[in-house]
Design an enzyme around this catalytic site. Structure first.
Site, PDB file in Angstrom:
ATOM      1  N   GLY A  37       7.314  58.025 -10.496  1.00  0.00           N
ATOM      2  CA  GLY A  37       6.836  56.986  -9.575  1.00  0.00           C
ATOM      3  C   GLY A  37       6.115  57.523  -8.346  1.00  0.00           C
ATOM      4  N   GLU A  38       6.148  58.857  -8.128  1.00  0.00           N
ATOM      5  CA  GLU A  38       5.465  59.397  -6.947  1.00  0.00           C
ATOM      6  C   GLU A  38       3.950  59.302  -7.124  1.00  0.00           C
ATOM      7  OE1 GLU A  38       6.960  63.331  -6.125  1.00  0.00           O
ATOM      8  OE2 GLU A  38       8.854  62.531  -5.325  1.00  0.00           O
ATOM      9  N   ARG A  95       4.074  39.903   8.432  1.00  0.00           N
ATOM     10  CA  ARG A  95       4.820  38.682   8.777  1.00  0.00           C
ATOM     11  C   ARG A  95       6.085  38.990   9.575  1.00  0.00           C
ATOM     12  NH1 ARG A  95       4.783  36.160   2.935  1.00  0.00           N
ATOM     13  NH2 ARG A  95       4.536  38.379   2.498  1.00  0.00           N
ATOM     14  N   ASP A 168       0.828  24.381   7.813  1.00  0.00           N
ATOM     15  CA  ASP A 168       1.674  24.519   9.001  1.00  0.00           C
ATOM     16  C   ASP A 168       0.774  24.701  10.215  1.00  0.00           C
ATOM     17  OD1 ASP A 168       0.955  27.277   9.035  1.00  0.00           O
ATOM     18  OD2 ASP A 168       2.717  27.818   7.861  1.00  0.00           O
ATOM     19  N   LYS A 191       5.990  22.501   9.436  1.00  0.00           N
ATOM     20  CA  LYS A 191       6.813  23.168   8.422  1.00  0.00           C
ATOM     21  C   LYS A 191       7.901  23.983   9.114  1.00  0.00           C
ATOM     22  CE  LYS A 191       5.749  27.440   6.662  1.00  0.00           C
ATOM     23  NZ  LYS A 191       4.863  28.463   6.055  1.00  0.00           N
TER      24      LYS A 191
HETATM   25  C1  R5P Z   1       3.762  32.070   6.815  1.00  0.00           C
HETATM   26  O1  R5P Z   1       3.887  31.467   7.868  1.00  0.00           O
HETATM   27  C2  R5P Z   1       2.441  32.242   6.157  1.00  0.00           C
HETATM   28  O2  R5P Z   1       1.403  31.805   6.972  1.00  0.00           O
HETATM   29  C3  R5P Z   1       2.380  31.539   4.835  1.00  0.00           C
HETATM   30  O3  R5P Z   1       2.480  30.142   5.048  1.00  0.00           O
HETATM   31  C4  R5P Z   1       3.527  31.998   3.960  1.00  0.00           C
HETATM   32  O4  R5P Z   1       3.554  33.380   3.873  1.00  0.00           O
HETATM   33  C5  R5P Z   1       3.416  31.390   2.596  1.00  0.00           C
HETATM   34  O5  R5P Z   1       4.536  31.776   1.868  1.00  0.00           O
HETATM   35  P1  R5P Z   1       4.981  31.011   0.579  1.00  0.00           P
HETATM   36  O6  R5P Z   1       3.809  30.941  -0.326  1.00  0.00           O
HETATM   37  O7  R5P Z   1       6.097  31.876   0.015  1.00  0.00           O
HETATM   38  O8  R5P Z   1       5.486  29.672   0.992  1.00  0.00           O
END
Ligand code: R5P
Length: 290
Positions: A37-38, A95, A168, A191
């Site tokens: 895997g390296e 993230r 969101d 969201k």
């Molecule tokens: C998170 O706030 C990002 O902007 C995306 O909305 C998120 O990463 C999407 O993740 P998923 O498809 O797992 O809902």
């Protein structure tokens, strides 16, 4: 002394597109994985005095892609490059840009420190998850957006009274850029994500989407849960065709199935992560800042 592009194992197509637009050479890189895997990287070129643009996405398998990037950067320094620009189309760990719960690591800060330790002059990123990500870098860092290019993709499709939706609040500025190109209305949803289980809850909102084509826009599609929730909602409100567009289409686990069951007609991603849904290239946006 010239300009040369080195495309890493994760970004061969995008690297070539960038080299083509820059009208410069693409270095031939050899790479492989050993049975355990390296990773192995070889760059049999002379880079003395050259200005080098390294292109390597760090999408899954993230840690391997990061190691490949570090190997390339170490080699490029050793081979005598005069100037190094690192293009990281998808930045792994972005993230986790802050401590959401006590005792958590700020993962992207660790990644930024490691990249910078290789004596790079400039970093180019595409649609980072938040402004915070950029703040962790101490070298010159520039962010470009795929959204105007995604908007242009939709401008060339025959859409029925289009409506752009951010699933969101964070994606609102992305939706706005796409809507601007198409010249249509846009809106966003509220969201909440459970920090422990990862489960996403999207709050109902009345929107005028009956009989209209809806484009749901986000920076990342990972498990597809966020987009699926938004799609179910607009489907219930009478939307005609529902498109899912994003810069970074990670599409992990059963995301494709989830999106299709939620009524998504087409998924549009870019080549920050090279896959079957990479329908838009971010090369022009990247080249515009090189
Ligand atoms: C998170 O706030 C990002 O902007 C995306 O909305 C998120 O990463 C999407 O993740 P998923 O498809 O797992 O809902």
């Amino acid at each position: 002394m010239g300009l040369i592009v080195v495309a890493g194992p994760a970004s061969p197509k995008l690297g070539r597109r960038i080299a083509n637009l820059l009208k410069c050479d693409l270095a031939s890189l050899e790479w492989k994985r050993f049975p355990d895997g390296e990773s192995y990287i070889r760059l049999p070129v002379d880079l003395k005095g050259e200005s080098v643009v390294v292109v390597q996405s760090t999408s899954p398998p993230q840690d391997k892609r990061l190691m490949e990037l570090f190997f390339m950067l170490d080699l490029i320094n050793e081979l005598g490059a005069r100037e190094v620009t690192v293009v990281i189309p998808y930045l792994a760990y972005m993230r986790q840009d802050k401590r959401f719960r006590d005792g958590e690591v700020i993962s992207v800060r660790v990644v930024s420190k490691l990249i910078e330790s290789f004596n790079v002059d400039r970093i180019v990123l595409v649609d980072v998850h938040s402004r915070l990500v950029l703040d962790y870098f101490n070298v010159d860092v520039v962010e470009v957006s795929a959204m105007p290019l995604i908007g242009s993709y939709f401008s060339n499709i025959d859409l029925s009274n289009p409506f752009v939706l951010a699933p969101d609040r964070k994606a609102l500025n992305l939706a706005e850029k796409v809507a601007e190109k198409i010249d249509c209305e846009f809106d966003f949803l509220e969201k909440r994500r459970d920090r422990v289980t990862g489960e996403v809850k999207t709050y109902f909102k009345k929107m005028n989407v009956d009989g209209r084509d809806v484009i749901i826009v986000d920076d990342i599609i990972s498990t597809g849960g966020t987009i699926a929730n938004a799609a179910e909602m607009v489907k219930g409100l009478g939307a005609r065709r529902i498109y899912a567009a994003c810069t970074h289409a990670l599409l992990v686990k059963d995301a494709l199935m989830k999106l299709s069951s939620a009524g998504i007609f087409e998924i549009i991603g870019t080549d920050t992560i090279e896959s079957n849904v990479s329908k838009v290239s971010v090369a022009p946006a990247i080249v515009s800042v090189l």
